[in-house]
Design an enzyme around this catalytic site. Structure first.
Site, PDB file in Angstrom:
ATOM      1  N   HIS A  69       0.838  -1.198   0.000  1.00  0.00           N
ATOM      2  CA  HIS A  69       0.000   0.000   0.000  1.00  0.00           C
ATOM      3  C   HIS A  69       0.872   1.247   0.000  1.00  0.00           C
ATOM      4  O   HIS A  69       1.858   1.337   0.734  1.00  0.00           O
ATOM      5  CB  HIS A  69      -0.902   0.037   1.234  1.00  0.00           C
ATOM      6  CG  HIS A  69      -1.737   1.275   1.304  1.00  0.00           C
ATOM      7  ND1 HIS A  69      -2.895   1.434   0.574  1.00  0.00           N
ATOM      8  CD2 HIS A  69      -1.557   2.439   1.992  1.00  0.00           C
ATOM      9  CE1 HIS A  69      -3.394   2.642   0.820  1.00  0.00           C
ATOM     10  NE2 HIS A  69      -2.605   3.263   1.670  1.00  0.00           N
TER      11      HIS A  69
ATOM     12  N   ASP B 247     -15.105   3.279   7.167  1.00  0.00           N
ATOM     13  CA  ASP B 247     -14.076   4.139   6.587  1.00  0.00           C
ATOM     14  C   ASP B 247     -14.580   4.838   5.336  1.00  0.00           C
ATOM     15  O   ASP B 247     -14.268   6.008   5.100  1.00  0.00           O
ATOM     16  CB  ASP B 247     -12.827   3.328   6.250  1.00  0.00           C
ATOM     17  CG  ASP B 247     -11.775   4.175   5.568  1.00  0.00           C
ATOM     18  OD1 ASP B 247     -11.255   5.099   6.228  1.00  0.00           O
ATOM     19  OD2 ASP B 247     -11.497   3.950   4.377  1.00  0.00           O
TER      20      ASP B 247
ATOM     21  N   ARG C 186     -14.420  13.344   5.958  1.00  0.00           N
ATOM     22  CA  ARG C 186     -13.139  14.011   6.236  1.00  0.00           C
ATOM     23  C   ARG C 186     -12.685  14.829   5.040  1.00  0.00           C
ATOM     24  O   ARG C 186     -12.145  15.928   5.182  1.00  0.00           O
ATOM     25  CB  ARG C 186     -12.072  12.966   6.569  1.00  0.00           C
ATOM     26  CG  ARG C 186     -12.219  12.310   7.919  1.00  0.00           C
ATOM     27  CD  ARG C 186     -11.326  11.095   8.037  1.00  0.00           C
ATOM     28  NE  ARG C 186      -9.923  11.435   7.841  1.00  0.00           N
ATOM     29  CZ  ARG C 186      -9.009  10.583   7.393  1.00  0.00           C
ATOM     30  NH1 ARG C 186      -9.338   9.346   7.081  1.00  0.00           N
ATOM     31  NH2 ARG C 186      -7.767  10.978   7.240  1.00  0.00           N
TER      32      ARG C 186
ATOM     33  N   SER D 265      -7.771   4.704   8.831  1.00  0.00           N
ATOM     34  CA  SER D 265      -8.348   4.575   7.491  1.00  0.00           C
ATOM     35  C   SER D 265      -7.573   3.555   6.664  1.00  0.00           C
ATOM     36  O   SER D 265      -8.155   2.639   6.063  1.00  0.00           O
ATOM     37  CB  SER D 265      -8.338   5.942   6.784  1.00  0.00           C
ATOM     38  OG  SER D 265      -8.806   5.827   5.456  1.00  0.00           O
TER      39      SER D 265
ATOM     40  N   LYS E 142      -8.631  -0.983   6.244  1.00  0.00           N
ATOM     41  CA  LYS E 142      -8.823  -1.630   4.934  1.00  0.00           C
ATOM     42  C   LYS E 142      -7.792  -2.732   4.700  1.00  0.00           C
ATOM     43  O   LYS E 142      -8.116  -3.801   4.179  1.00  0.00           O
ATOM     44  CB  LYS E 142      -8.750  -0.588   3.812  1.00  0.00           C
ATOM     45  CG  LYS E 142      -9.887   0.436   3.841  1.00  0.00           C
ATOM     46  CD  LYS E 142      -9.936   1.258   2.587  1.00  0.00           C
ATOM     47  CE  LYS E 142      -8.778   2.234   2.464  1.00  0.00           C
ATOM     48  NZ  LYS E 142      -8.911   3.391   3.347  1.00  0.00           N
TER      49      LYS E 142
END
Length: 433
Positions: free
Chosen positions: A82, A161, A168, A183, A187
Protein backbone atom coordinates in the site's frame (compact mmCIF):
# COMPACT_ATOMS: atom_id res chain seq x y z
CA UNK A 1 -24.35 7.03 25.66
CA UNK A 2 -24.94 10.48 24.22
CA UNK A 3 -23.25 11.71 21.03
CA UNK A 4 -22.97 15.31 22.17
CA UNK A 5 -21.33 14.26 25.44
CA UNK A 6 -18.72 12.26 23.52
CA UNK A 7 -18.02 15.15 21.15
CA UNK A 8 -17.49 17.44 24.14
CA UNK A 9 -15.33 14.83 25.87
CA UNK A 10 -12.98 14.66 22.89
CA UNK A 11 -13.13 18.42 22.32
CA UNK A 12 -11.81 18.82 25.85
CA UNK A 13 -8.93 16.47 25.09
CA UNK A 14 -10.12 13.49 27.10
CA UNK A 15 -9.60 9.83 26.19
CA UNK A 16 -12.52 7.82 24.80
CA UNK A 17 -13.07 4.16 25.65
CA UNK A 18 -13.37 1.46 23.01
CA UNK A 19 -17.11 1.26 23.72
CA UNK A 20 -17.52 5.01 23.21
CA UNK A 21 -15.61 4.95 19.89
CA UNK A 22 -17.66 1.94 18.79
CA UNK A 23 -20.87 3.83 19.63
CA UNK A 24 -19.81 6.77 17.44
CA UNK A 25 -18.45 4.76 14.48
CA UNK A 26 -21.31 2.26 14.34
CA UNK A 27 -23.88 4.99 14.89
CA UNK A 28 -22.57 7.00 11.97
CA UNK A 29 -22.26 3.92 9.75
CA UNK A 30 -25.85 2.84 10.35
CA UNK A 31 -27.21 6.37 10.01
CA UNK A 32 -28.33 7.09 13.59
CA UNK A 33 -25.62 9.75 14.00
CA UNK A 34 -25.90 12.55 11.40
CA UNK A 35 -23.12 14.09 9.31
CA UNK A 36 -22.99 17.29 11.34
CA UNK A 37 -22.30 15.47 14.60
CA UNK A 38 -19.64 13.20 13.10
CA UNK A 39 -18.07 16.27 11.47
CA UNK A 40 -17.84 17.91 14.88
CA UNK A 41 -16.28 14.77 16.35
CA UNK A 42 -13.72 14.51 13.54
CA UNK A 43 -12.73 18.13 14.02
CA UNK A 44 -12.31 17.50 17.74
CA UNK A 45 -10.04 14.55 16.92
CA UNK A 46 -8.16 16.66 14.38
CA UNK A 47 -7.27 19.26 17.01
CA UNK A 48 -7.02 17.11 20.15
CA UNK A 49 -5.73 13.87 18.66
CA UNK A 50 -6.11 10.29 19.83
CA UNK A 51 -3.73 8.27 21.94
CA UNK A 52 -2.37 4.86 20.96
CA UNK A 53 -5.19 2.83 22.49
CA UNK A 54 -7.86 5.01 20.91
CA UNK A 55 -6.21 4.68 17.48
CA UNK A 56 -5.98 0.89 17.78
CA UNK A 57 -9.61 0.70 18.85
CA UNK A 58 -10.76 2.95 16.01
CA UNK A 59 -8.83 0.86 13.47
CA UNK A 60 -10.28 -2.45 14.65
CA UNK A 61 -13.83 -1.10 14.87
CA UNK A 62 -13.60 0.25 11.32
CA UNK A 63 -12.08 -3.04 10.12
CA UNK A 64 -15.02 -4.96 11.56
CA UNK A 65 -17.64 -2.55 10.15
CA UNK A 66 -17.72 -4.51 6.87
CA UNK A 67 -16.53 -7.75 5.32
CA UNK A 68 -13.20 -9.23 6.39
CA UNK A 69 -11.85 -11.16 3.42
CA UNK A 70 -10.69 -14.73 4.01
CA UNK A 71 -7.80 -15.65 1.71
CA UNK A 72 -7.12 -18.92 3.50
CA UNK A 73 -7.87 -20.93 0.36
CA UNK A 74 -4.89 -19.33 -1.41
CA UNK A 75 -1.65 -21.24 -0.91
CA UNK A 76 1.37 -19.42 0.52
CA UNK A 77 1.97 -16.16 2.39
CA UNK A 78 -0.15 -13.47 0.75
CA UNK A 79 1.52 -10.03 0.69
CA UNK A 80 -0.21 -6.69 0.17
CA UNK A 81 1.48 -3.41 -0.76
CA UNK A 82 0.00 0.00 0.00
CA UNK A 83 1.14 3.52 -0.83
CA UNK A 84 -0.15 6.49 1.15
CA UNK A 85 -0.70 8.30 -2.14
CA UNK A 86 1.35 10.41 -4.45
CA UNK A 87 1.83 11.78 -7.94
CA UNK A 88 3.06 9.43 -10.65
CA UNK A 89 3.05 6.46 -8.27
CA UNK A 90 2.46 3.44 -10.47
CA UNK A 91 4.51 1.02 -8.36
CA UNK A 92 1.67 -1.48 -7.83
CA UNK A 93 1.66 -2.22 -11.56
CA UNK A 94 5.37 -3.03 -11.31
CA UNK A 95 5.92 -4.63 -7.91
CA UNK A 96 2.92 -6.95 -8.00
CA UNK A 97 4.12 -8.80 -11.14
CA UNK A 98 7.71 -8.84 -9.83
CA UNK A 99 6.73 -10.34 -6.47
CA UNK A 100 4.35 -12.81 -8.14
CA UNK A 101 7.09 -13.86 -10.56
CA UNK A 102 9.20 -14.66 -7.48
CA UNK A 103 6.51 -16.94 -6.03
CA UNK A 104 4.68 -14.53 -3.71
CA UNK A 105 0.87 -14.82 -4.10
CA UNK A 106 -0.58 -11.37 -4.78
CA UNK A 107 -4.30 -10.95 -4.07
CA UNK A 108 -4.61 -7.18 -4.10
CA UNK A 109 -7.56 -4.80 -3.95
CA UNK A 110 -6.97 -1.20 -4.99
CA UNK A 111 -8.93 2.02 -5.23
CA UNK A 112 -9.67 4.82 -7.66
CA UNK A 113 -8.02 8.22 -7.73
CA UNK A 114 -9.48 11.37 -6.23
CA UNK A 115 -8.00 14.86 -6.36
CA UNK A 116 -4.35 15.16 -7.34
CA UNK A 117 -3.41 11.53 -6.57
CA UNK A 118 -3.98 8.70 -9.03
CA UNK A 119 -5.68 5.36 -8.42
CA UNK A 120 -4.52 1.90 -9.48
CA UNK A 121 -8.00 0.87 -10.64
CA UNK A 122 -8.15 3.80 -13.08
CA UNK A 123 -4.74 2.87 -14.45
CA UNK A 124 -5.79 -0.76 -14.93
CA UNK A 125 -8.91 0.35 -16.77
CA UNK A 126 -6.66 2.06 -19.33
CA UNK A 127 -5.99 -1.48 -20.55
CA UNK A 128 -8.79 -2.36 -23.01
CA UNK A 129 -11.13 -5.00 -21.63
CA UNK A 130 -9.48 -5.31 -18.22
CA UNK A 131 -12.06 -6.29 -15.58
CA UNK A 132 -11.39 -4.74 -12.17
CA UNK A 133 -14.52 -6.32 -10.66
CA UNK A 134 -14.63 -10.13 -10.41
CA UNK A 135 -16.35 -12.57 -8.09
CA UNK A 136 -14.50 -13.51 -4.89
CA UNK A 137 -14.30 -17.17 -5.88
CA UNK A 138 -12.82 -16.24 -9.28
CA UNK A 139 -10.43 -13.87 -7.51
CA UNK A 140 -9.13 -16.68 -5.29
CA UNK A 141 -8.95 -19.19 -8.15
CA UNK A 142 -7.02 -16.75 -10.30
CA UNK A 143 -4.39 -16.19 -7.61
CA UNK A 144 -3.99 -19.96 -7.15
CA UNK A 145 -3.67 -20.45 -10.92
CA UNK A 146 -1.56 -17.45 -11.99
CA UNK A 147 -0.15 -16.17 -8.69
CA UNK A 148 -1.68 -12.71 -9.05
CA UNK A 149 -4.95 -10.76 -9.20
CA UNK A 150 -5.45 -6.99 -9.06
CA UNK A 151 -9.04 -5.84 -8.61
CA UNK A 152 -11.05 -2.89 -7.34
CA UNK A 153 -11.82 -2.75 -3.67
CA UNK A 154 -15.20 -4.14 -2.79
CA UNK A 155 -17.63 -1.63 -1.35
CA UNK A 156 -18.27 -3.97 1.55
CA UNK A 157 -14.79 -3.66 3.11
CA UNK A 158 -14.45 -1.20 6.02
CA UNK A 159 -17.85 0.38 5.43
CA UNK A 160 -17.25 2.88 8.22
CA UNK A 161 -14.08 4.14 6.59
CA UNK A 162 -15.87 4.73 3.30
CA UNK A 163 -18.39 7.01 4.99
CA UNK A 164 -15.98 8.67 7.38
CA UNK A 165 -13.31 9.36 4.74
CA UNK A 166 -15.86 11.00 2.45
CA UNK A 167 -16.78 13.28 5.35
CA UNK A 168 -13.14 14.01 6.24
CA UNK A 169 -12.46 14.95 2.62
CA UNK A 170 -15.03 17.76 2.70
CA UNK A 171 -14.47 18.96 6.28
CA UNK A 172 -10.71 19.57 6.27
CA UNK A 173 -9.92 16.67 8.62
CA UNK A 174 -7.82 14.41 6.38
CA UNK A 175 -4.35 15.23 7.75
CA UNK A 176 -4.51 13.64 11.18
CA UNK A 177 -2.22 10.82 12.27
CA UNK A 178 -4.84 8.66 13.98
CA UNK A 179 -7.47 9.18 11.28
CA UNK A 180 -5.02 8.38 8.47
CA UNK A 181 -3.71 5.32 10.31
CA UNK A 182 -7.15 3.89 11.04
CA UNK A 183 -8.35 4.58 7.49
CA UNK A 184 -5.42 2.78 5.85
CA UNK A 185 -4.99 -0.08 8.29
CA UNK A 186 -8.70 -0.89 8.67
CA UNK A 187 -8.82 -1.63 4.93
CA UNK A 188 -5.49 -3.46 4.85
CA UNK A 189 -6.41 -5.66 7.83
CA UNK A 190 -9.80 -6.44 6.27
CA UNK A 191 -8.30 -7.31 2.86
CA UNK A 192 -7.03 -10.67 4.08
CA UNK A 193 -3.32 -10.72 3.23
CA UNK A 194 -0.84 -12.23 5.69
CA UNK A 195 1.80 -9.50 5.35
CA UNK A 196 1.72 -5.81 4.45
CA UNK A 197 4.39 -3.57 2.93
CA UNK A 198 3.68 0.15 3.32
CA UNK A 199 5.16 2.89 1.14
CA UNK A 200 4.75 6.05 3.23
CA UNK A 201 5.25 9.21 1.18
CA UNK A 202 6.52 12.53 2.48
CA UNK A 203 6.91 15.87 0.72
CA UNK A 204 4.87 18.39 -1.24
CA UNK A 205 2.81 15.73 -3.03
CA UNK A 206 2.02 13.65 0.07
CA UNK A 207 -0.39 13.87 3.00
CA UNK A 208 2.64 13.98 5.27
CA UNK A 209 4.74 16.98 4.26
CA UNK A 210 7.47 16.39 6.86
CA UNK A 211 9.65 13.31 7.18
CA UNK A 212 9.18 13.19 10.97
CA UNK A 213 5.40 13.06 10.54
CA UNK A 214 5.73 10.31 7.92
CA UNK A 215 7.92 8.34 10.33
CA UNK A 216 5.33 8.64 13.09
CA UNK A 217 2.65 7.38 10.70
CA UNK A 218 4.79 4.50 9.47
CA UNK A 219 5.78 3.44 12.98
CA UNK A 220 2.19 3.45 14.19
CA UNK A 221 0.87 1.52 11.18
CA UNK A 222 3.63 -1.09 11.47
CA UNK A 223 2.89 -1.49 15.18
CA UNK A 224 -0.85 -1.91 14.58
CA UNK A 225 -0.30 -4.33 11.71
CA UNK A 226 2.08 -6.54 13.68
CA UNK A 227 -0.18 -6.45 16.75
CA UNK A 228 -3.03 -7.67 14.52
CA UNK A 229 -1.06 -10.70 13.39
CA UNK A 230 0.05 -9.30 10.04
CA UNK A 231 3.77 -9.09 9.35
CA UNK A 232 4.08 -5.40 8.53
CA UNK A 233 6.95 -3.24 7.36
CA UNK A 234 7.26 0.25 5.92
CA UNK A 235 9.58 2.44 3.92
CA UNK A 236 9.60 6.26 3.90
CA UNK A 237 9.98 7.64 0.37
CA UNK A 238 10.20 11.08 -1.21
CA UNK A 239 7.23 12.77 -2.86
CA UNK A 240 8.66 16.28 -3.33
CA UNK A 241 8.64 15.63 -7.07
CA UNK A 242 6.51 13.17 -9.08
CA UNK A 243 7.66 9.57 -9.12
CA UNK A 244 8.96 8.65 -12.56
CA UNK A 245 8.19 10.83 -15.57
CA UNK A 246 4.56 9.94 -16.31
CA UNK A 247 1.52 11.34 -14.51
CA UNK A 248 -1.83 10.12 -15.86
CA UNK A 249 -3.43 6.74 -16.39
CA UNK A 250 -2.37 5.44 -19.81
CA UNK A 251 0.94 7.27 -19.49
CA UNK A 252 1.67 5.55 -16.19
CA UNK A 253 0.71 2.11 -17.47
CA UNK A 254 3.15 2.57 -20.35
CA UNK A 255 5.89 3.64 -17.94
CA UNK A 256 5.18 0.63 -15.71
CA UNK A 257 5.49 -1.71 -18.70
CA UNK A 258 8.72 0.01 -19.77
CA UNK A 259 10.06 -0.49 -16.25
CA UNK A 260 9.28 -4.20 -16.39
CA UNK A 261 11.12 -4.25 -19.73
CA UNK A 262 14.16 -2.83 -17.92
CA UNK A 263 13.83 0.58 -19.55
CA UNK A 264 12.03 2.60 -16.87
CA UNK A 265 13.19 5.84 -15.21
CA UNK A 266 15.84 5.40 -12.54
CA UNK A 267 13.74 6.50 -9.58
CA UNK A 268 10.69 4.34 -10.29
CA UNK A 269 12.95 1.37 -11.03
CA UNK A 270 14.94 1.72 -7.80
CA UNK A 271 11.86 2.12 -5.64
CA UNK A 272 9.99 -0.73 -7.33
CA UNK A 273 12.93 -3.10 -6.86
CA UNK A 274 13.20 -2.15 -3.19
CA UNK A 275 9.47 -2.55 -2.52
CA UNK A 276 9.47 -5.86 -4.37
CA UNK A 277 12.42 -7.01 -2.24
CA UNK A 278 10.44 -6.27 0.92
CA UNK A 279 7.43 -8.13 -0.44
CA UNK A 280 9.54 -11.16 -1.42
CA UNK A 281 11.15 -11.15 2.03
CA UNK A 282 7.79 -10.72 3.82
CA UNK A 283 6.38 -13.54 1.71
CA UNK A 284 9.08 -15.93 2.88
CA UNK A 285 10.66 -16.39 -0.54
CA UNK A 286 13.95 -14.77 0.50
CA UNK A 287 15.86 -15.09 3.75
CA UNK A 288 17.04 -11.49 3.64
CA UNK A 289 15.89 -8.25 2.01
CA UNK A 290 19.15 -8.22 0.04
CA UNK A 291 18.36 -11.65 -1.39
CA UNK A 292 14.88 -10.38 -2.23
CA UNK A 293 16.40 -7.48 -4.15
CA UNK A 294 18.56 -9.81 -6.23
CA UNK A 295 15.48 -11.92 -7.00
CA UNK A 296 13.48 -8.80 -7.98
CA UNK A 297 16.22 -7.61 -10.33
CA UNK A 298 16.45 -11.07 -11.87
CA UNK A 299 12.67 -11.13 -12.43
CA UNK A 300 12.98 -7.94 -14.48
CA UNK A 301 16.13 -8.92 -16.36
CA UNK A 302 14.81 -12.40 -17.25
CA UNK A 303 11.46 -11.07 -18.48
CA UNK A 304 9.57 -13.22 -15.98
CA UNK A 305 7.94 -10.19 -14.32
CA UNK A 306 6.75 -8.87 -17.69
CA UNK A 307 5.35 -12.32 -18.51
CA UNK A 308 3.50 -12.26 -15.19
CA UNK A 309 1.90 -8.91 -16.09
CA UNK A 310 0.87 -10.41 -19.44
CA UNK A 311 -0.76 -13.35 -17.60
CA UNK A 312 -2.54 -10.97 -15.23
CA UNK A 313 -4.01 -8.88 -18.04
CA UNK A 314 -5.20 -11.95 -19.95
CA UNK A 315 -6.70 -13.54 -16.82
CA UNK A 316 -8.81 -10.45 -16.18
CA UNK A 317 -10.05 -10.23 -19.77
CA UNK A 318 -7.75 -7.40 -20.82
CA UNK A 319 -5.84 -7.23 -24.06
CA UNK A 320 -2.23 -8.33 -23.34
CA UNK A 321 -1.14 -6.96 -26.73
CA UNK A 322 -0.90 -3.53 -25.07
CA UNK A 323 2.47 -4.67 -23.72
CA UNK A 324 3.83 -4.55 -27.27
CA UNK A 325 1.51 -1.95 -28.81
CA UNK A 326 0.80 1.10 -26.66
CA UNK A 327 -1.47 2.59 -29.33
CA UNK A 328 -4.16 0.15 -28.20
CA UNK A 329 -4.67 2.22 -25.03
CA UNK A 330 -6.62 5.49 -24.77
CA UNK A 331 -4.85 8.67 -25.82
CA UNK A 332 -5.67 12.32 -26.33
CA UNK A 333 -5.88 14.04 -29.71
CA UNK A 334 -3.72 16.94 -28.57
CA UNK A 335 -0.35 17.44 -26.89
CA UNK A 336 1.32 20.68 -25.81
CA UNK A 337 4.94 21.33 -24.86
CA UNK A 338 6.14 23.26 -21.81
CA UNK A 339 9.35 25.03 -22.81
CA UNK A 340 12.25 26.22 -20.63
CA UNK A 341 12.64 29.99 -20.84
CA UNK A 342 16.18 30.07 -19.49
CA UNK A 343 19.35 28.02 -19.08
CA UNK A 344 20.06 26.36 -15.76
CA UNK A 345 19.24 23.38 -13.56
CA UNK A 346 15.87 22.08 -12.39
CA UNK A 347 15.96 22.92 -8.68
CA UNK A 348 12.52 21.52 -7.82
CA UNK A 349 9.30 20.17 -9.31
CA UNK A 350 6.37 20.65 -6.95
CA UNK A 351 4.60 17.28 -6.92
CA UNK A 352 1.26 18.62 -5.72
CA UNK A 353 1.17 21.35 -8.38
CA UNK A 354 1.93 18.78 -11.08
CA UNK A 355 -0.75 16.51 -9.66
CA UNK A 356 -3.33 19.31 -9.72
CA UNK A 357 -2.31 20.26 -13.26
CA UNK A 358 -2.70 16.62 -14.31
CA UNK A 359 -6.16 16.58 -12.73
CA UNK A 360 -7.03 19.62 -14.84
CA UNK A 361 -5.97 17.79 -18.02
CA UNK A 362 -8.83 15.38 -17.33
CA UNK A 363 -6.66 12.65 -15.80
CA UNK A 364 -8.08 13.08 -12.28
CA UNK A 365 -11.32 13.69 -10.44
CA UNK A 366 -12.46 16.64 -8.35
CA UNK A 367 -15.42 14.54 -7.13
CA UNK A 368 -16.05 10.80 -7.14
CA UNK A 369 -18.69 11.23 -9.85
CA UNK A 370 -16.35 12.88 -12.37
CA UNK A 371 -15.58 11.01 -15.59
CA UNK A 372 -11.84 10.99 -16.31
CA UNK A 373 -9.95 10.97 -19.60
CA UNK A 374 -7.74 7.89 -19.36
CA UNK A 375 -5.38 9.22 -22.04
CA UNK A 376 -4.80 12.59 -20.41
CA UNK A 377 -1.89 13.57 -18.20
CA UNK A 378 1.59 15.06 -18.09
CA UNK A 379 4.92 13.58 -19.14
CA UNK A 380 7.97 15.17 -17.51
CA UNK A 381 10.97 15.29 -19.84
CA UNK A 382 13.19 16.70 -17.08
CA UNK A 383 13.52 15.93 -13.36
CA UNK A 384 15.11 17.70 -10.40
CA UNK A 385 18.85 18.08 -10.91
CA UNK A 386 18.70 17.93 -14.73
CA UNK A 387 20.33 20.68 -16.80
CA UNK A 388 18.12 22.57 -19.24
CA UNK A 389 18.81 25.06 -22.00
CA UNK A 390 16.42 27.77 -23.11
CA UNK A 391 14.02 26.21 -25.59
CA UNK A 392 14.26 22.67 -24.16
CA UNK A 393 11.03 20.76 -23.58
CA UNK A 394 10.43 20.38 -19.84
CA UNK A 395 7.12 18.55 -20.09
CA UNK A 396 4.46 17.42 -22.54
CA UNK A 397 0.81 17.94 -21.63
CA UNK A 398 -1.68 15.43 -23.00
CA UNK A 399 -5.15 16.97 -22.95
CA UNK A 400 -8.15 17.78 -25.09
CA UNK A 401 -9.30 20.47 -22.65
CA UNK A 402 -9.82 23.97 -24.05
CA UNK A 403 -8.02 25.53 -21.07
CA UNK A 404 -4.67 23.97 -22.03
CA UNK A 405 -2.92 27.36 -21.77
CA UNK A 406 -3.84 27.51 -18.07
CA UNK A 407 -2.46 23.99 -17.59
CA UNK A 408 0.78 25.01 -19.28
CA UNK A 409 1.03 27.91 -16.83
CA UNK A 410 0.40 25.55 -13.91
CA UNK A 411 3.22 23.27 -14.99
CA UNK A 412 5.54 26.24 -15.51
CA UNK A 413 4.73 27.41 -11.98
CA UNK A 414 5.53 23.94 -10.59
CA UNK A 415 9.04 23.84 -12.07
CA UNK A 416 11.85 25.98 -10.64
CA UNK A 417 15.13 26.61 -12.49
CA UNK A 418 18.33 27.95 -10.90
CA UNK A 419 21.83 28.65 -12.16
CA UNK A 420 23.67 26.17 -9.91
CA UNK A 421 23.73 22.38 -10.03
CA UNK A 422 21.27 20.68 -7.69
CA UNK A 423 21.30 17.30 -5.94
CA UNK A 424 17.90 15.55 -6.30
CA UNK A 425 16.08 14.70 -3.05
CA UNK A 426 16.92 11.34 -1.51
CA UNK A 427 14.31 8.86 -2.77
CA UNK A 428 14.34 6.21 -0.03
CA UNK A 429 14.71 7.75 3.41
CA UNK A 430 14.02 5.22 6.19
CA UNK A 431 12.80 1.69 6.88
CA UNK A 432 10.56 0.28 9.58
CA UNK A 433 11.09 -3.48 9.54
Amino acid sequence: MNTVDLIIKKRNGNVLSQEEIEFLVNGYTNGTIPDYQMSAFLMAVYFKGMNHDETVALTKIMRDSGDVVNLGNIDGIKVDKHSTGGVGDKTTLIVAPIAAACGVPIAKMSGRGLGFTGGTVDKLESIPGYHTAIEESDFINQVNETGIALIGQTGHIALADKKIYALRDVTGTVENLSLITSSIMSKKLAAGSDAIVLDVKCGTGAFMKKEDDACQLASLMVEIGNASGKRTMAVITDMNQPLGNAVGNTLEVIEAIETLKGKGPDDITRLSVKLSALMIYAGGKAETIEEGQVMAEDAINSGHALDKLRQLIAAQKGNPQVIDDYSLMPSTNNCYKVIASTDGYISSIDAMKIGVASQHTGAGRATKEDVIDLGAGIYLCKKTGDHVSSGDTIAIIHTDKENYREIISEVEAAVSICDKSVVPPELIKRYFI
